[in-house]
Structure formats: structure tokens, C-alpha cells
Design a protein around this motif. Sequence first.
Motif, PDB file in Angstrom:
ATOM      1  N   LYS A 169       1.291  11.972 -15.825  1.00  0.00           N
ATOM      2  CA  LYS A 169      -0.064  11.477 -16.078  1.00  0.00           C
ATOM      3  C   LYS A 169      -0.239  10.069 -15.524  1.00  0.00           C
ATOM      4  CE  LYS A 169      -3.570  10.869 -19.660  1.00  0.00           C
ATOM      5  NZ  LYS A 169      -4.566  10.723 -18.659  1.00  0.00           N
ATOM      6  N   LEU A 170       0.739   9.201 -15.721  1.00  0.00           N
ATOM      7  CA  LEU A 170       0.675   7.836 -15.193  1.00  0.00           C
ATOM      8  C   LEU A 170       0.535   7.859 -13.677  1.00  0.00           C
ATOM      9  CD1 LEU A 170       0.974   4.718 -15.395  1.00  0.00           C
ATOM     10  CD2 LEU A 170       3.449   5.096 -15.195  1.00  0.00           C
ATOM     11  N   LEU A 171       1.350   8.653 -13.012  1.00  0.00           N
ATOM     12  CA  LEU A 171       1.325   8.717 -11.558  1.00  0.00           C
ATOM     13  C   LEU A 171       0.009   9.314 -11.058  1.00  0.00           C
ATOM     14  CD1 LEU A 171       2.849   8.132  -8.980  1.00  0.00           C
ATOM     15  CD2 LEU A 171       4.084  10.286  -9.265  1.00  0.00           C
ATOM     16  N   GLU A 172      -0.443  10.400 -11.664  1.00  0.00           N
ATOM     17  CA  GLU A 172      -1.701  11.036 -11.261  1.00  0.00           C
ATOM     18  C   GLU A 172      -2.900  10.114 -11.483  1.00  0.00           C
ATOM     19  OE1 GLU A 172      -2.552  13.716  -9.584  1.00  0.00           O
ATOM     20  OE2 GLU A 172      -0.464  14.356  -9.378  1.00  0.00           O
ATOM     21  N   ASP A 173      -2.945   9.470 -12.642  1.00  0.00           N
ATOM     22  CA  ASP A 173      -4.056   8.555 -12.944  1.00  0.00           C
ATOM     23  C   ASP A 173      -4.076   7.371 -11.981  1.00  0.00           C
ATOM     24  OD1 ASP A 173      -4.781  10.211 -15.025  1.00  0.00           O
ATOM     25  OD2 ASP A 173      -4.081   8.865 -16.617  1.00  0.00           O
ATOM     26  N   THR A 174      -2.908   6.838 -11.679  1.00  0.00           N
ATOM     27  CA  THR A 174      -2.814   5.706 -10.753  1.00  0.00           C
ATOM     28  C   THR A 174      -3.318   6.110  -9.369  1.00  0.00           C
ATOM     29  OG1 THR A 174      -0.936   4.773 -11.972  1.00  0.00           O
ATOM     30  CG2 THR A 174      -1.240   4.029  -9.698  1.00  0.00           C
ATOM     31  N   ILE A 175      -2.846   7.243  -8.876  1.00  0.00           N
ATOM     32  CA  ILE A 175      -3.265   7.728  -7.561  1.00  0.00           C
ATOM     33  C   ILE A 175      -4.767   7.970  -7.535  1.00  0.00           C
ATOM     34  CG2 ILE A 175      -3.118   9.676  -5.950  1.00  0.00           C
ATOM     35  CD1 ILE A 175      -0.106   9.875  -6.776  1.00  0.00           C
ATOM     36  N   SER A 176      -5.274   8.620  -8.560  1.00  0.00           N
ATOM     37  CA  SER A 176      -6.706   8.937  -8.632  1.00  0.00           C
ATOM     38  C   SER A 176      -7.564   7.672  -8.615  1.00  0.00           C
ATOM     39  CB  SER A 176      -6.983   9.761  -9.894  1.00  0.00           C
ATOM     40  OG  SER A 176      -8.348  10.021 -10.026  1.00  0.00           O
ATOM     41  N   ASN A 177      -7.198   6.685  -9.423  1.00  0.00           N
ATOM     42  CA  ASN A 177      -7.950   5.427  -9.472  1.00  0.00           C
ATOM     43  C   ASN A 177      -7.930   4.704  -8.127  1.00  0.00           C
ATOM     44  OD1 ASN A 177      -8.850   5.541 -12.135  1.00  0.00           O
ATOM     45  ND2 ASN A 177      -6.958   4.658 -12.919  1.00  0.00           N
ATOM     46  N   LEU A 178      -6.775   4.677  -7.503  1.00  0.00           N
ATOM     47  CA  LEU A 178      -6.666   4.001  -6.208  1.00  0.00           C
ATOM     48  C   LEU A 178      -7.454   4.737  -5.134  1.00  0.00           C
ATOM     49  CD1 LEU A 178      -2.891   2.986  -6.305  1.00  0.00           C
ATOM     50  CD2 LEU A 178      -4.876   1.467  -6.559  1.00  0.00           C
ATOM     51  N   GLN A 179      -7.409   6.066  -5.139  1.00  0.00           N
ATOM     52  CA  GLN A 179      -8.157   6.842  -4.146  1.00  0.00           C
ATOM     53  C   GLN A 179      -9.660   6.641  -4.303  1.00  0.00           C
ATOM     54  OE1 GLN A 179      -6.424  10.734  -4.935  1.00  0.00           O
ATOM     55  NE2 GLN A 179      -5.351  10.680  -2.967  1.00  0.00           N
ATOM     56  N   MET A 180     -10.149   6.610  -5.541  1.00  0.00           N
ATOM     57  CA  MET A 180     -11.589   6.399  -5.768  1.00  0.00           C
ATOM     58  C   MET A 180     -12.015   5.013  -5.278  1.00  0.00           C
ATOM     59  SD  MET A 180     -12.559   8.274  -9.355  1.00  0.00           S
ATOM     60  CE  MET A 180     -11.392   7.359 -10.332  1.00  0.00           C
ATOM     61  N   ASN A 181     -11.198   4.013  -5.553  1.00  0.00           N
ATOM     62  CA  ASN A 181     -11.526   2.661  -5.107  1.00  0.00           C
ATOM     63  C   ASN A 181     -11.374   2.522  -3.600  1.00  0.00           C
ATOM     64  OD1 ASN A 181     -12.120   0.535  -7.364  1.00  0.00           O
ATOM     65  ND2 ASN A 181     -10.724   2.056  -8.241  1.00  0.00           N
ATOM     66  N   TYR A 182     -10.427   3.234  -3.007  1.00  0.00           N
ATOM     67  CA  TYR A 182     -10.288   3.230  -1.555  1.00  0.00           C
ATOM     68  C   TYR A 182     -11.554   3.803  -0.920  1.00  0.00           C
ATOM     69  CZ  TYR A 182      -8.777   4.258   3.158  1.00  0.00           C
ATOM     70  OH  TYR A 182      -8.713   4.316   4.528  1.00  0.00           O
ATOM     71  N   ALA A 183     -12.035   4.922  -1.448  1.00  0.00           N
ATOM     72  CA  ALA A 183     -13.253   5.552  -0.914  1.00  0.00           C
ATOM     73  C   ALA A 183     -14.438   4.594  -1.025  1.00  0.00           C
ATOM     74  CB  ALA A 183     -13.544   6.852  -1.656  1.00  0.00           C
ATOM     75  N   ASP A 184     -14.517   3.875  -2.131  1.00  0.00           N
ATOM     76  CA  ASP A 184     -15.587   2.897  -2.331  1.00  0.00           C
ATOM     77  C   ASP A 184     -15.519   1.792  -1.281  1.00  0.00           C
ATOM     78  OD1 ASP A 184     -17.725   1.559  -3.822  1.00  0.00           O
ATOM     79  OD2 ASP A 184     -16.165   0.162  -4.487  1.00  0.00           O
ATOM     80  N   GLU A 185     -14.335   1.274  -1.038  1.00  0.00           N
ATOM     81  CA  GLU A 185     -14.169   0.205  -0.051  1.00  0.00           C
ATOM     82  C   GLU A 185     -14.381   0.718   1.373  1.00  0.00           C
ATOM     83  OE1 GLU A 185     -13.790  -3.160  -0.420  1.00  0.00           O
ATOM     84  OE2 GLU A 185     -14.221  -2.694  -2.511  1.00  0.00           O
ATOM     85  N   ALA A 186     -13.903   1.924   1.652  1.00  0.00           N
ATOM     86  CA  ALA A 186     -14.060   2.494   2.996  1.00  0.00           C
ATOM     87  C   ALA A 186     -15.536   2.723   3.312  1.00  0.00           C
ATOM     88  CB  ALA A 186     -13.281   3.800   3.104  1.00  0.00           C
ATOM     89  N   ALA A 187     -16.325   3.055   2.304  1.00  0.00           N
ATOM     90  CA  ALA A 187     -17.762   3.266   2.507  1.00  0.00           C
ATOM     91  C   ALA A 187     -18.469   1.968   2.878  1.00  0.00           C
ATOM     92  CB  ALA A 187     -18.384   3.860   1.248  1.00  0.00           C
ATOM     93  N   LYS A 188     -17.888   0.838   2.529  1.00  0.00           N
ATOM     94  CA  LYS A 188     -18.482  -0.463   2.847  1.00  0.00           C
ATOM     95  C   LYS A 188     -18.247  -0.856   4.296  1.00  0.00           C
ATOM     96  CE  LYS A 188     -17.847  -2.276  -1.816  1.00  0.00           C
ATOM     97  NZ  LYS A 188     -17.106  -3.264  -2.618  1.00  0.00           N
ATOM     98  N   GLY A 189     -17.344  -0.166   4.963  1.00  0.00           N
ATOM     99  CA  GLY A 189     -17.023  -0.511   6.354  1.00  0.00           C
ATOM    100  C   GLY A 189     -15.638  -1.095   6.440  1.00  0.00           C
ATOM    101  N   ASP A 190     -15.132  -1.191   7.663  1.00  0.00           N
ATOM    102  CA  ASP A 190     -13.753  -1.613   7.870  1.00  0.00           C
ATOM    103  C   ASP A 190     -13.624  -3.075   8.278  1.00  0.00           C
ATOM    104  OD1 ASP A 190     -11.040  -1.135   7.804  1.00  0.00           O
ATOM    105  OD2 ASP A 190     -10.940  -0.499   9.890  1.00  0.00           O
ATOM    106  N   THR A 191     -14.637  -3.872   7.999  1.00  0.00           N
ATOM    107  CA  THR A 191     -14.532  -5.283   8.347  1.00  0.00           C
ATOM    108  C   THR A 191     -13.583  -5.979   7.380  1.00  0.00           C
ATOM    109  OG1 THR A 191     -16.480  -5.754   7.010  1.00  0.00           O
ATOM    110  CG2 THR A 191     -16.825  -5.454   9.366  1.00  0.00           C
ATOM    111  N   PRO A 192     -12.666  -6.772   7.897  1.00  0.00           N
ATOM    112  CA  PRO A 192     -11.743  -7.489   7.012  1.00  0.00           C
ATOM    113  C   PRO A 192     -12.508  -8.427   6.083  1.00  0.00           C
ATOM    114  CG  PRO A 192     -11.080  -7.721   9.305  1.00  0.00           C
ATOM    115  CD  PRO A 192     -12.422  -7.065   9.294  1.00  0.00           C
TER     116      PRO A 192
END
Length: 102
Positions: free
Chosen positions: A67-90
Motif C-alpha cells: 500500500k505504501l509503495l502503490e500510494d507513493t507511486i500514484s501520488n507522484l504520477q498524478m503530480n507528474y501529470a499535473d506538472e507535465a500539463a503545464k509545459g516542459d519549461t524549467p
Amino acid sequence: MDPKELNQHLFSLISMFASACWQQLGKVPSQMDGKIHRDLKSAQVTIDMLLMLRDKTKGNLTKTEEKLLEDTISNLQMNYADEAAKGDTPKTEEKPKVEEKK
């Protein structure tokens, strides 16, 4: 929680990867310089490493560890998608400075 349900070394490893990824996503300031840095390529590599860890340990984890590993991965993937939607500018920001009272 029974300590046998969560290996402390595994917990530390997952936490280390998650902490690095939050910094790479630009969600928390770097502990080195206090600035926000966003590096989506590195964040994706870190998430991929956690996915590999999940796949390689499948069937060898307790329910709590899974559960710890799955929850961690899920949270990071959702936040990655959020950041990727903003564009790839540093993104680099300085930590807000607090004015000193005189």
C-alpha cells in the motif's frame, strides 16, 4: 502497526525516492539551496525506478508495504501529470525572503 508489517529499510528507500521526486517536480524547494527546481525528465526516471521496485518485489511485500509503495507511486504520477500539463519549461524560483525587523 506491527513493525513486521513495514520494513524500515524499505520505508526509507521509498521515502528517499519520493522526496527526490517531489523536488524534481518542483513541488518542494531543494534542501541544498532552498530554490524550486523542476526537472520532469529526472522525475520520470525516479517514478520509473519506483515502478521497477514494485515489479521486482511483487509477492514479497506485506500488505502495508504494498500500500505504501502503490500510494507513493500514484501520488507522484498524478503530480507528474499535473506538472507535465503545464509545459516542459524549467522552473527555478528563489525562496521568498523574509524582511528583517529593525
